[in-house]
Scaffold this motif. Sequence first.
Motif, PDB file in Angstrom:
ATOM      1  N   ASN D 302       0.607  -1.461   0.036  1.00 43.02           N
ATOM      2  CA  ASN D 302       0.083   0.487   0.073  1.00 43.02           C
ATOM      3  C   ASN D 302       0.847   1.171   0.119  1.00 43.02           C
ATOM      4  O   ASN D 302       0.546   2.523  -0.114  1.00 43.02           O
ATOM      5  N   ILE D 304       2.777   3.836  -1.891  1.00 42.68           N
ATOM      6  CA  ILE D 304       3.313   3.796  -3.091  1.00 42.68           C
ATOM      7  C   ILE D 304       4.721   3.821  -3.109  1.00 42.68           C
ATOM      8  O   ILE D 304       5.338   3.256  -4.301  1.00 42.68           O
ATOM      9  N   ALA D 349       5.788   9.775  -8.600  1.00 39.35           N
ATOM     10  CA  ALA D 349       5.138   8.998  -6.624  1.00 39.35           C
ATOM     11  C   ALA D 349       6.205  10.348  -6.312  1.00 39.35           C
ATOM     12  O   ALA D 349       5.203  11.274  -4.553  1.00 39.35           O
ATOM     13  N   GLN D 360       2.145   8.657   2.457  1.00 37.67           N
ATOM     14  CA  GLN D 360       2.717   8.005   1.468  1.00 37.67           C
ATOM     15  C   GLN D 360       1.907   6.476   1.606  1.00 37.67           C
ATOM     16  O   GLN D 360       1.943   5.607   0.094  1.00 37.67           O
ATOM     17  N   ILE D 362      -1.551   4.929  -0.451  1.00 33.70           N
ATOM     18  CA  ILE D 362      -1.988   4.893  -1.364  1.00 33.70           C
ATOM     19  C   ILE D 362      -3.649   5.343  -0.701  1.00 33.70           C
ATOM     20  O   ILE D 362      -4.605   5.445  -1.298  1.00 33.70           O
ATOM     21  N   MET D 365      -5.327   8.342  -0.541  1.00 35.80           N
ATOM     22  CA  MET D 365      -5.034   9.339  -1.939  1.00 35.80           C
ATOM     23  C   MET D 365      -6.066   8.942  -2.938  1.00 35.80           C
ATOM     24  O   MET D 365      -7.354   8.756  -2.408  1.00 35.80           O
ATOM     25  N   LEU D 430      -1.693   0.650  -8.206  1.00 31.24           N
ATOM     26  CA  LEU D 430      -1.318   2.093  -8.161  1.00 31.24           C
ATOM     27  C   LEU D 430      -1.608   2.722  -8.401  1.00 31.24           C
ATOM     28  O   LEU D 430      -2.198   3.817  -7.775  1.00 31.24           O
ATOM     29  N   THR D 434      -4.479   5.933  -7.061  1.00 30.21           N
ATOM     30  CA  THR D 434      -3.980   7.006  -6.339  1.00 30.21           C
ATOM     31  C   THR D 434      -4.378   7.932  -6.917  1.00 30.21           C
ATOM     32  O   THR D 434      -4.973   9.370  -6.283  1.00 30.21           O
TER      33      THR D 434
END
Lengths: 105, 457, 166, 632, 485
Positions: D302, D304, D349, D360, D362, D365, D430, D434
């Motif tokens: 998880n 990033i 990233a 950091q 995700i 996000m 990812l 994101t």
Amino acid sequence: MSAIEIVPLNWYLLLSTVLFTIGVLGVLFRRNAIIIFMSVELMLNAVNLLLVAFSSYLSDSKGQVFVFFIMAVAAAEVAVGLAILMMVYRNTKSSDINILNKLKW
Amino acid sequence: MKALILLSSLGVITLLAEIFSFKKLLYPFVLLGLAATFVVNLFDWNLTQNTFFGMMQYDHFAVGFTSVILIIAFLWFLMSDSFFREETSVTDHFALVIFALAGTVIMVSYTNMTMLFLGIEILSISMYILAGSKKDDLNSNESAFKYLIMGAFATGFLLFGIALIYGATGSFDLAEIKIFITSHEGTVPAIFYAGVLLMLIGLAFKVSAAPFHFWAPDVYQGAPTVITAFMATIVKTAAFAAFLRLFANTFAGVTDTWINIVWVMAALTLLVGNITAVMQTSTKRMLAYSSVAHAGYMLLALLAVNNLSTSAVLFYATAYSIGSIGTFCILHIITTAKGNDNVDSFNGLGKSNPKLALIMTIVLLSLAGIPPTAGFFAKYFIFTAAFQSGFTGIVLIAIIASLIGVYYYFRIIIAMYFKEGSDEAITVQTSHKILLIAVAIATIALGLFPDFIIRMF
Amino acid sequence: MITTYLFYFLSFLAIMFALMVVFSKNPVHSVLYLVLTFFTIAGHYVLLNAQFLAAVHIIVYAGAIMVLFLFVIMLLNLNKETEPHKGVWLKASAAVASGLLLVVLVGSLKGAETIVATNAFNPNIGLIENLGKTLFTDFLLPFEVASILLIVAMVGAVMLGKRSIK
Amino acid sequence: MIKLVYLVPLLPLIGFLIIGLFGKKLSKGLVSVVGCGSVLGAFAVSLGIFFELTGKVEKSVTIDLFSWITAGKLSIPFSFLVDPLSSLFLLIITGIGFLIHLYSTGYMSHDEGFSRFFAYLNLFIFFMLLLVLGSNYLIMFVGWEGVGLCSYLLIGFWFKNTAYNNAAKKAFIMNRIGDLGFLLGIILIFVTFGSTSYHEVFLMAKNFTSGAPVLTAITLLLFVGAIGKSAQLPLYTWLPDAMAGPTPVSALIHAATMVTAGIYMIARSNILFTLAPLSMEIIAMVGACTLLFAATIGLAQNDIKKVLAYSTVSQLGYMFLALGVGAYTGAVFHVMTHAFFKALLFLGAGSVIHAMSGEQDIRHMGGLKKYLPITQLTFLLGTLAIVGFPGFSGFFSKDEILAHAYEHNKLLWVFGVLGAAMTTFYMFRLYFLTFKGDFRGTKDQLHHLHESPKNMTIPLMVLAALSVVGGLVGIPEVLGGTHFLEEFLKPVFEDSSFRLIHHLSHETEYILMGVAVTVMTVSLYYAYTVYVKNKTLPADESQELKPLHKLVYKKYLIDELYDNAITQPLNFISGGLHKVIDNQLVDGIVNGVGTVVNWTSSKVRLVQTGNIGFYIFVMVISIVLILFTSIM
Amino acid sequence: MITILLIFFPLIAALMLLLVKGEQVKKIALGAAIIEFAISIFALIQFQHNADVQFEANLPWINSLGISFHVGMDGISLLLVLLTTFLVPVIILTSFQNNYKNPSLFYALVLSMQMALIGVFVSLDGFLFYVFWELALIPIYFICLLWGGENRAQITFKFFVYTLAGSLLMLLGLIYLYQHTEGTHSFNMAALYKAGQGLDAVHQGYVFVAMFMAFAIKMPVFPFHTWQPDTYTVSPTTGTMLLSGIMLKMGTYGLIRWILPVVPLGVVTWGHTAIVLSVIGIVYASCIAIAQKDFKRLIAYSSIAHVGLIAAGILAVNVQGLQGAMVQMLSHGVNVVGLFFIVDIIQQRTGKRDLGSLGGIRNVSPQFAVLFLIVLLGSVALPLTNGFIGEFLLLNGLYQYSAGLTAFAGLSVILGAVYMLRSYQSIMLGEVNNVTASFAPLTGNEKTVLVILCAAIIVFGVFPKPLLDIAEPAVARLIEIAKIK
């Protein structure tokens, strides 16, 4: 007519050895310093006897002369020894050798 | 010979001093006399012919040892003037010491059993007396007493040995005995060997070799410190000279009879001496044991009957005696100042008297045999000599022993520099200063240039 | 023949008296026995043609040394009661030790018969002139040196003997 | 221009010295100018070298600087080798290096260690260049360890944080394990060939029969080094942790350049490896396993940067697979493309993290599309490139590798395809989590969101462009292209060429491509359905996972395994050796001697009873003994 | 002539110092040391690059025993002399901020130590060698005894007796050789070489064991090392530097000069055992170093590890091994002095040495951090530092003897990194704590010393050639002699 012609040298050897050993025995056996001292004298005399025996067996006078020196030394030793004994006695009131064992280990 | 005459006359003169009462001048006079004797003695060098009725011979051996003994004696006098001040019977002390020296001179130069016997007795008897010279001190009494009884006892055996040898060879003369041995290859009567062994025992007692060393620690500890110093240095040197003269020379032909016994003796002496010294609290007693141990080292040289052994022993005796004189002198100073001779009375000396501590360190290093001091070369020569005759085992033992030796010598060094002690400095009198400086210089000098003593032989 | 018997007799006495010296309880007795021992030894000297030596022996030992001993013992008035004694075990061990010593000594003293007298037998060596000759020619130096010894003894004895002035 | 090659490493070194010594006094602007400028200069020179080389006939030039070590017949000059391979790497390193420097000027602008950061970066560039320029193994080793050092320094850049320091230490030590293998390999090379310089070694190597044991030994030892440096099984665990460093560092060192040193080393000594088939097999297997293994882990992460890290490991696995099957060009090709898109992804990233002010995870996000348009676009391109979307750079390089794998061993090919599928899945997972959906972060994160400044976005764009077109240098002839890269690198690999007989028919190639593309599309679609259609979110820490999922999420507990199997025993052993063996046994014996002496002394002295009777008794006894021995 | 000057100048200086009182003693001592360094540099300039001994002087000493004051330098000796003359001023400089009581004595001892060390390195006479060897022991013993830490008495004493035991064995070996020299025996080196090589394998073995013990204890090689950590820890840092930086090299030098050429067959018979011991020692010591909490102790153990490698490399008897040994001796000297100085700096400021209680110093003194890092990299043998050259050559040499052992010894490359980085982290990195918060920045002296050392570390890492060239011919010749005929 000397004994050495009849009596074998070995016997004198034996005799003086025995006397010498008795001296040693005395030193080991007694605690009285004076007796010990006398035993030492006995040892010296055994040696003297041996020397004389040898000297007359070898018919050589050096041995007997040596005896004189031993006597002289013995006398000196006794004189000094007894003086020391007296000194010790003065301080400890005893002539027992075991009194004196402060110095050890 | 000249030395003998001079010394005996010097002794007589000191006795006369009592009568004509010039006691005050006596001390410098004696020092002068000793110096003179030393010089005169040197003239005997290379006069190897003069044997006096075959009684004594002034060969290099004799001259060498005599000069060493005289030097040590001189230093010893510097150290022990107090001994001649406080006591009531000054002249007697002088006389006894000087006659003792005469005895040693005989011991290093005899060529006849008679002389050996007389020499040993003169020395021993005066030692008995001097050991007891503190008449009211029980320890002094005890030491004199023990020394006397055991000494007399040992003398008995020595004489028995002499008698047997006389019986076998019909002579007291070393040279003749030597000839007898060589001529009677194989047919030497058994009593002769018995005689040799008995003499070995008698002499082993005198050099305090184990197991005949028992008298040494007690006597050394009990006797007045100066006398202990005398015994540890001069007496020991003379005794070894006598030992060597007889065994390394006359009885060299019959080594098989005594070599193994001496081997065992040496090993015992080394181990017992060193190991026992480790746990001592009294410095004096510790030094006594160490002197026993040093006898062990010198026995190694006796063991190696070869061209090196004489010079080895001479050097060792010199180095060791100089070192001991130094240590005993400092011990004397400390004892008089602090009142006891325990190791911890040295505490903090490094701070309070740095110079004293330094010299002590030097001499202790020398006794421990660490370069560049005399003691190192002494040990080195001994080891080399023994090694050359193939006695590797005993050399190894000796090395282990000397490591143990380091152990107790360094206890003092550590005490001086590491332990905290009283900071007020001890005042050292001039004669002692001279002595100590001389000792330190000699120790280093012999350590750096040992050659000139070795080349003597 | 007679000499042999004499030898046996004297030897027996010598050993017996010597033993008495060691074993008698009273120090004074020991001294006296020692004197007797010396006499027997003197007898042996006579048997061995060492007449002069015998005489000297009597004079020096019986006459001087033993008297000194006796004198000291009297002075310290030692007697049976004051006499200290070792424990039984110590005495036993002492006896054993000396016994062993005797054994090994005797054992090692063999081979005396192989000794050959180099010079012909001469009954007069014990006479005063012979001894004197040797003593004052060959043994002159020891003779002189002995004097030092005696002085030392004298001085020492005196020094130790006299009380120190406090 | 080639004569000036020494400038290439020298410029960054000078940059390092200037910044390192006077960094404190210089302004940030000046520092960035020096930092970037030096690398840019190096890039320029490298470019010059590259073009001169393409024009030249003599494809490899050695420039001696000075003689470094000599002992007996061992003589190691400090000299550089310029040939297609090294010049290519020069371009990658300096080029991407420059871009990342530029990026960093923005990214690190608020950090108080600004100048220190640039000093380290320049030092790193210097060592990396040394690594690829060296004309013998020992110079390579110098660079090799040097970059390790810099990686250590940069991972632990924020040295106040213990976790980061541990990560740095871990990286250095794991690299050291590899380095030992490398070093032994070098020594063995010297012992075998009497030299360590490439020319002589490779010349002599030709005389060896294929599969000679010594060569196998050498190559395996070298490969151990590569494993450590390029994070292959089993020494890969340091790389994910290395993400502790600032993101540009992850981009430059742990994606683009340093980690590919292993590939460079093997490609450089291709002849040795080609002659050691066994090693080749092993390398291929290790590569295949790693790519699959890492990919699986990537599925469930998880963080990033962690995802990207595992994908890096996996991509490196591809490269080793390529090497293992003898496709050296393919490997180098993939190194290049990977450098482009992975750097891009990391920087993207980075800009996300920058915008999210340090966040950091995700899971917090989502929906960043409208806040960070440029980042989003470039990131998407990068993703497409890495998953090998037809036409993008990744497509060509990966395809080449797969083709070779297929022809070499079908199983490996299967691994590769599976890996590709997973890559697609986790990369789009990812991306979707994101940028798609709606924002899941906290309020203040929300209104703090902003697009990154120019000096950060420009590198992104450049890299994006590169990752799109970068593949064009290696279009296989099946697609009617001339494989420029292969031609360019031929002189380096021609000695090994005898092993690669290209017998795949065009049909098979088309089929292979087809398979790859379909697999890719399928898993893309799956990812889309899962994360965009029915907006599922990764489970957060609290809730319980299914065992397998949990195992993967916990990275197969490899770290824990190492900790229990190596670290703890080591500590235990050290403690034991110290306390028990050293203090008790060895020292105990020594001290025991002293104790024994004391004890003996304390006993022996008691013999001295002070009793005369006893003394004399002992004397008599000893006399008896002495005489007794004489009788015997 | 210059050799004799090199030997005796420090001694004279030491004696002078004893007369001086007060503060300027330090400066005078430093001056003397620097002059000495200048002299050695002069020697370096005069030095011709060939194998044979130069600056030779042969004075008679104890002729009757064939002992002469025979000194001279070939490449090997020269390098070690240079190391000594270089390190001693540095060491004196490091001692500037800790005020030892009774400085004149202290520095006198340091200088006399230097004299003995140089003597050891230039002796061409077995006996002279032994004498200097022992001589070196006395000053250092007193330095440790007088200025050391708690319960120094028995620790330093143990050190003294332990090393003395070894050297006495060596003396036995020398005497044994001496007695096998032909003609009138002599301790001359050449003669001893001849004598030793004349022996049969068994006896050469004996001599090897005897001599090796001495050197092994001095270095120290496992399992004769137990005196070392205690002594290093307890003695004043100056003493520790002298011990680890220079004195330890006496052992390795002895190995090179007095074992390889003397008893080649002995090396064949016993060399393997010795090498195995050394290699065990490397890993063993590294492992123990990991477990250390006290930084000074940790360095002590790490030094055991390094020396083990040197010994192994020497006993492998090939050019790479010996050259590596030469370089590594110098590097180790520089690095270890640096490390101990760092310990000293930290202890001066914080009064602590245990890793647990330190940390975060980097925040307060970045310069210190950087210099520390460089020294550390040197000691973990990172390329382009001096440590790497030596280690690479040594491993190379050892590899030619046995690959397996090399791999095992190589573990130290990893373990070294482990404990060094661990200690660096726990001292320098992380947050500052109350111990390190008030960590004062480096003083001028400290900076100078560390910069000098770091410069040496890097310069000789990048340009080791000069050193190698100096040693090369001598080493080659030595191996020529040591080859089994």
